[in-house]
Design a protein around this motif. Structure first.
Motif, PDB file in Angstrom:
ATOM      1  N   ASP A 232       0.727  -1.362  -0.058  1.00 27.04           N
ATOM      2  CA  ASP A 232      -0.094   0.070   0.010  1.00 27.04           C
ATOM      3  C   ASP A 232       0.788   1.288   0.033  1.00 27.04           C
ATOM      4  OD1 ASP A 232      -2.201  -1.494   0.112  1.00 27.04           O
ATOM      5  OD2 ASP A 232      -2.686  -1.204   2.200  1.00 27.04           O
ATOM      6  N   LEU A 233       1.859   1.141   0.758  1.00 25.05           N
ATOM      7  CA  LEU A 233       2.781   2.592   0.966  1.00 25.05           C
ATOM      8  C   LEU A 233       3.504   2.420  -0.565  1.00 25.05           C
ATOM      9  CD1 LEU A 233       4.087   4.508   2.444  1.00 25.05           C
ATOM     10  CD2 LEU A 233       5.924   3.094   3.100  1.00 25.05           C
ATOM     11  N   VAL A 234       3.834   1.666  -1.295  1.00 21.87           N
ATOM     12  CA  VAL A 234       4.516   1.499  -2.490  1.00 21.87           C
ATOM     13  C   VAL A 234       3.505   2.379  -3.567  1.00 21.87           C
ATOM     14  CG1 VAL A 234       5.193   0.416  -4.699  1.00 21.87           C
ATOM     15  CG2 VAL A 234       6.014  -0.273  -2.378  1.00 21.87           C
ATOM     16  N   VAL A 235       2.302   2.099  -3.410  1.00 21.24           N
ATOM     17  CA  VAL A 235       1.306   2.668  -4.284  1.00 21.24           C
ATOM     18  C   VAL A 235       1.187   4.223  -3.748  1.00 21.24           C
ATOM     19  CG1 VAL A 235      -1.176   2.796  -4.952  1.00 21.24           C
ATOM     20  CG2 VAL A 235      -0.012   0.487  -4.774  1.00 21.24           C
ATOM     21  N   ALA A 236       1.114   4.386  -2.503  1.00 16.29           N
ATOM     22  CA  ALA A 236       0.896   5.774  -2.049  1.00 16.29           C
ATOM     23  C   ALA A 236       2.104   6.633  -2.442  1.00 16.29           C
ATOM     24  CB  ALA A 236       0.548   5.820  -0.560  1.00 16.29           C
ATOM     25  N   VAL A 237       3.179   6.266  -2.234  1.00 16.27           N
ATOM     26  CA  VAL A 237       4.455   7.006  -2.844  1.00 16.27           C
ATOM     27  C   VAL A 237       4.364   7.140  -4.013  1.00 16.27           C
ATOM     28  CG1 VAL A 237       6.822   6.696  -2.939  1.00 16.27           C
ATOM     29  CG2 VAL A 237       6.259   6.223  -0.673  1.00 16.27           C
ATOM     30  N   SER A 238       4.178   6.323  -4.980  1.00 15.10           N
ATOM     31  CA  SER A 238       4.132   6.518  -6.323  1.00 15.10           C
ATOM     32  C   SER A 238       2.986   7.605  -6.794  1.00 15.10           C
ATOM     33  CB  SER A 238       3.881   5.219  -7.057  1.00 15.10           C
ATOM     34  OG  SER A 238       3.826   5.317  -8.604  1.00 15.10           O
ATOM     35  N   GLU A 239       1.783   7.555  -6.039  1.00 10.67           N
ATOM     36  CA  GLU A 239       0.969   8.575  -6.516  1.00 10.67           C
ATOM     37  C   GLU A 239       1.174  10.089  -5.696  1.00 10.67           C
ATOM     38  OE1 GLU A 239      -1.748   8.411  -8.111  1.00 10.67           O
ATOM     39  OE2 GLU A 239      -1.773   6.160  -8.240  1.00 10.67           O
ATOM     40  N   THR A 240       1.887  10.006  -4.918  1.00  6.88           N
ATOM     41  CA  THR A 240       2.299  11.291  -3.977  1.00  6.88           C
ATOM     42  C   THR A 240       3.536  11.922  -4.782  1.00  6.88           C
ATOM     43  OG1 THR A 240       1.739  10.434  -1.948  1.00  6.88           O
ATOM     44  CG2 THR A 240       3.005  12.424  -1.961  1.00  6.88           C
ATOM     45  N   VAL A 241       4.537  11.010  -5.342  1.00  6.37           N
ATOM     46  CA  VAL A 241       5.722  11.566  -6.164  1.00  6.37           C
ATOM     47  C   VAL A 241       5.207  12.253  -7.488  1.00  6.37           C
ATOM     48  CG1 VAL A 241       7.643  10.899  -7.435  1.00  6.37           C
ATOM     49  CG2 VAL A 241       7.518  10.236  -4.886  1.00  6.37           C
ATOM     50  N   THR A 242       4.322  11.431  -7.980  1.00  8.87           N
ATOM     51  CA  THR A 242       3.694  11.855  -9.393  1.00  8.87           C
ATOM     52  C   THR A 242       2.862  13.018  -9.082  1.00  8.87           C
ATOM     53  OG1 THR A 242       3.425   9.585 -10.010  1.00  8.87           O
ATOM     54  CG2 THR A 242       1.995  11.360 -11.088  1.00  8.87           C
ATOM     55  N   ASN A 243       2.196  13.541  -8.174  1.00  6.05           N
ATOM     56  CA  ASN A 243       1.552  14.532  -7.918  1.00  6.05           C
ATOM     57  C   ASN A 243       2.419  15.948  -7.526  1.00  6.05           C
ATOM     58  OD1 ASN A 243      -1.016  13.902  -8.005  1.00  6.05           O
ATOM     59  ND2 ASN A 243      -1.300  13.636  -5.811  1.00  6.05           N
ATOM     60  N   ALA A 244       3.655  15.631  -6.906  1.00  5.98           N
ATOM     61  CA  ALA A 244       4.668  16.425  -6.643  1.00  5.98           C
ATOM     62  C   ALA A 244       5.452  16.967  -7.923  1.00  5.98           C
ATOM     63  CB  ALA A 244       5.776  15.870  -5.688  1.00  5.98           C
ATOM     64  N   LEU A 245       5.563  15.994  -8.730  1.00 12.11           N
ATOM     65  CA  LEU A 245       6.330  16.335  -9.986  1.00 12.11           C
ATOM     66  C   LEU A 245       5.304  17.140 -10.739  1.00 12.11           C
ATOM     67  CD1 LEU A 245       8.422  12.895 -10.568  1.00 12.11           C
ATOM     68  CD2 LEU A 245       9.287  15.234  -9.725  1.00 12.11           C
ATOM     69  N   ARG A 246       4.163  16.501 -11.155  1.00 21.14           N
ATOM     70  CA  ARG A 246       3.169  17.185 -12.115  1.00 21.14           C
ATOM     71  C   ARG A 246       2.702  18.382 -11.433  1.00 21.14           C
ATOM     72  NH1 ARG A 246      -1.098  12.755 -13.413  1.00 21.14           N
ATOM     73  NH2 ARG A 246       0.858  12.064 -14.385  1.00 21.14           N
ATOM     74  N   HIS A 247       2.275  18.718 -10.249  1.00 20.46           N
ATOM     75  CA  HIS A 247       1.589  19.825  -9.646  1.00 20.46           C
ATOM     76  C   HIS A 247       2.404  20.786  -8.698  1.00 20.46           C
ATOM     77  CE1 HIS A 247      -1.951  17.798 -11.602  1.00 20.46           C
ATOM     78  NE2 HIS A 247      -1.777  16.929 -10.742  1.00 20.46           N
ATOM     79  N   GLY A 248       3.323  20.210  -8.173  1.00 22.92           N
ATOM     80  CA  GLY A 248       4.215  21.056  -7.284  1.00 22.92           C
ATOM     81  C   GLY A 248       5.245  21.966  -7.794  1.00 22.92           C
ATOM     82  N   GLU A 249       5.765  22.407  -7.074  1.00 21.83           N
ATOM     83  CA  GLU A 249       6.936  23.417  -7.676  1.00 21.83           C
ATOM     84  C   GLU A 249       8.418  22.700  -7.159  1.00 21.83           C
ATOM     85  OE1 GLU A 249       6.907  26.040  -9.492  1.00 21.83           O
ATOM     86  OE2 GLU A 249       4.632  26.209  -9.282  1.00 21.83           O
ATOM     87  N   PRO A 250       9.305  22.591  -8.108  1.00 24.67           N
ATOM     88  CA  PRO A 250      10.682  21.909  -7.873  1.00 24.67           C
ATOM     89  C   PRO A 250      11.434  22.806  -6.748  1.00 24.67           C
ATOM     90  CG  PRO A 250      10.618  22.865  -9.911  1.00 24.67           C
ATOM     91  CD  PRO A 250       9.108  23.400  -9.582  1.00 24.67           C
ATOM     92  N   PRO A 251      12.513  22.137  -6.243  1.00 27.91           N
ATOM     93  CA  PRO A 251      12.771  20.638  -6.227  1.00 27.91           C
ATOM     94  C   PRO A 251      11.624  19.969  -5.538  1.00 27.91           C
ATOM     95  CG  PRO A 251      14.227  21.667  -4.745  1.00 27.91           C
ATOM     96  CD  PRO A 251      13.336  22.707  -5.273  1.00 27.91           C
ATOM     97  N   ALA A 252      11.428  18.492  -6.021  1.00 33.33           N
ATOM     98  CA  ALA A 252      10.744  17.752  -5.017  1.00 33.33           C
ATOM     99  C   ALA A 252      11.657  16.740  -4.233  1.00 33.33           C
ATOM    100  CB  ALA A 252       9.915  16.788  -5.787  1.00 33.33           C
ATOM    101  N   ARG A 253      11.473  16.946  -2.931  1.00 36.68           N
ATOM    102  CA  ARG A 253      12.522  16.107  -1.896  1.00 36.68           C
ATOM    103  C   ARG A 253      11.860  14.777  -1.732  1.00 36.68           C
ATOM    104  NH1 ARG A 253      14.948  19.363   2.562  1.00 36.68           N
ATOM    105  NH2 ARG A 253      16.389  17.447   2.728  1.00 36.68           N
ATOM    106  N   PHE A 254      12.507  13.833  -1.548  1.00 37.61           N
ATOM    107  CA  PHE A 254      11.868  12.471  -1.047  1.00 37.61           C
ATOM    108  C   PHE A 254      12.976  11.985  -0.035  1.00 37.61           C
ATOM    109  CE2 PHE A 254      12.050   7.890  -1.590  1.00 37.61           C
ATOM    110  CZ  PHE A 254      10.617   7.261  -1.387  1.00 37.61           C
TER     111      PHE A 254
END
Length: 324
Positions: free
Chosen positions: A226-248
């Motif tokens: 479940d965490l793998v799925v959530a992380v994939s979705e969240t990182v996608t959102n950060a890259l698509r809708h957020g402002e760089p840089p995205a930190r993980f």
């Protein structure tokens, strides 16, 4: 016929019950429940075992009140909203003109996970607008910390009292204002240690791989998935809708995995995204809705120049020990 505070009220009616003794809880709950049964309304209790037993003993035999498991209903905020909406829809389909529910959260959520339950209490002021629901949320002041009680009053428009009154909450804040307040969330104790992984602008595949590599068997396999799925979705959102840089970043303990994703944007425009299902294409709406369903805790922080989500798989309540 509706009785009491909800008489003549259409739509959703949300009240807090703050009590300091079993007698005070019963003074509010019993008339509320019996009034619903008398009016022919579906009437529901979602309490933990102790208070459910207290109410069963106080109600007449075969009272007509339905009891749900509070622990099952309140596992995660977004899941609770989904489950309640399904329950309410079933009652509405059966012809109900008014529905009554009284519930309580497990006091364990008054600790590190309270931030997202406070957001839940605020968001549900609009989560059930399309249902004729009168709901009460019970809080025992003997075990509820003062900051939590302050949030309770800020997220409930009205308060039901033991002497039969239904009064406005003087501290109430409209959900759109409450949910967009700039606030920082206390860090997980694991975050005082060096991250196991730290990446900048990772691809969703790189983030998924990092979570899989952090798995030491300290978290059930389905929660890691479940965490793998959530992380994939969240990182996608950060890259698509957020402002760089995205930190993980990832931290691991003996009972949980903690992931933090941040960018320099302001976060979603819709304050209800994640907590309420969205079908209107809201930025990151589906991804955050999936994330809120999948994790045991999602902490959200809006500060100037930073929007941060912290995702936890495993036990979000205890301090744990770092695992290298």
């Amino acid at each position: 016929m509706r009785t009491g505070a909800a008489a003549g009220h259409d739509g959703y009616y949300h009240e807090a019950v703050t009590y300091a003794s079993p007698e005070e809880l019963l003074a509010v709950a019993v008339p509320f429940l019996l009034g619903g049964v008398e009016a022919g309304e579906p009437t529901v209790v979602a309490f933990g075992e102790r208070n459910a037993a207290l109410l069963r003993a106080a109600l007449p035999a075969d009272s007509g009140v339905s009891f749900l498991s509070g622990g099952d209903m309140y596992a995660r905020p977004a899941a609770a909203i989904r489950s309640y909406r399904e329950l309410l829809a079933s009652y509405l389909a059966g012809g109900a003109g008014q529905i009554r529910i009284i519930g309580e959260l497990d006091p364990v959520v008054f600790g590190p996970t309270w931030d997202w339950w406070a957001r839940y209490e605020s968001a549900i002021n609009h989560a059930y607008d399309d249902f004729p629901l009168w709901s009460m949320c019970a809080y025992d002041t003997r075990v509820t910390p003062d900051p939590v009680l302050e949030d309770v009053l800020r997220t409930h428009p009205r308060v039901a009292t033991a002497d039969g009154r239904h009064v406005p909450s003087v501290g109430y804040v409209e959900p759109k204002a409450y949910l967009t307040e700039r606030r920082s969330v206390p860090p997980d104790p694991l975050q005082a240690t060096t991250p196991l992984v730290e990446l900048t602008d990772p691809t969703p595949a790189e983030a998924r791989h990092a979570v899989q590599g952090a798995d030491r068997g300290q978290v059930p396999a389905d929660e890691v998935e479940d965490l793998v799925v959530a992380v994939s979705e969240t990182v996608t959102n950060a890259l698509r809708h957020g402002e760089p840089p995205a930190r993980f970043r990832i931290w691991t303990g003996d009972d949980r995995i903690v992931v933090e994703i941040s960018d320099t944007g302001d976060g979603p425009d819709d304050p209800f995204v994640g907590l309420l299902p969205t079908g209107d294409g809201a930025r990151g709406g589906l991804g955050l809705w999936i994330t809120y369903q999948a994790c045991n805790h999602v902490a959200l922080s809006r500060e100037r120049g930073a929007f941060t989500l912290r995702l936890t798989a495993g036990n979000p309540h205890g301090p744990g020990r770092p695992v290298g």
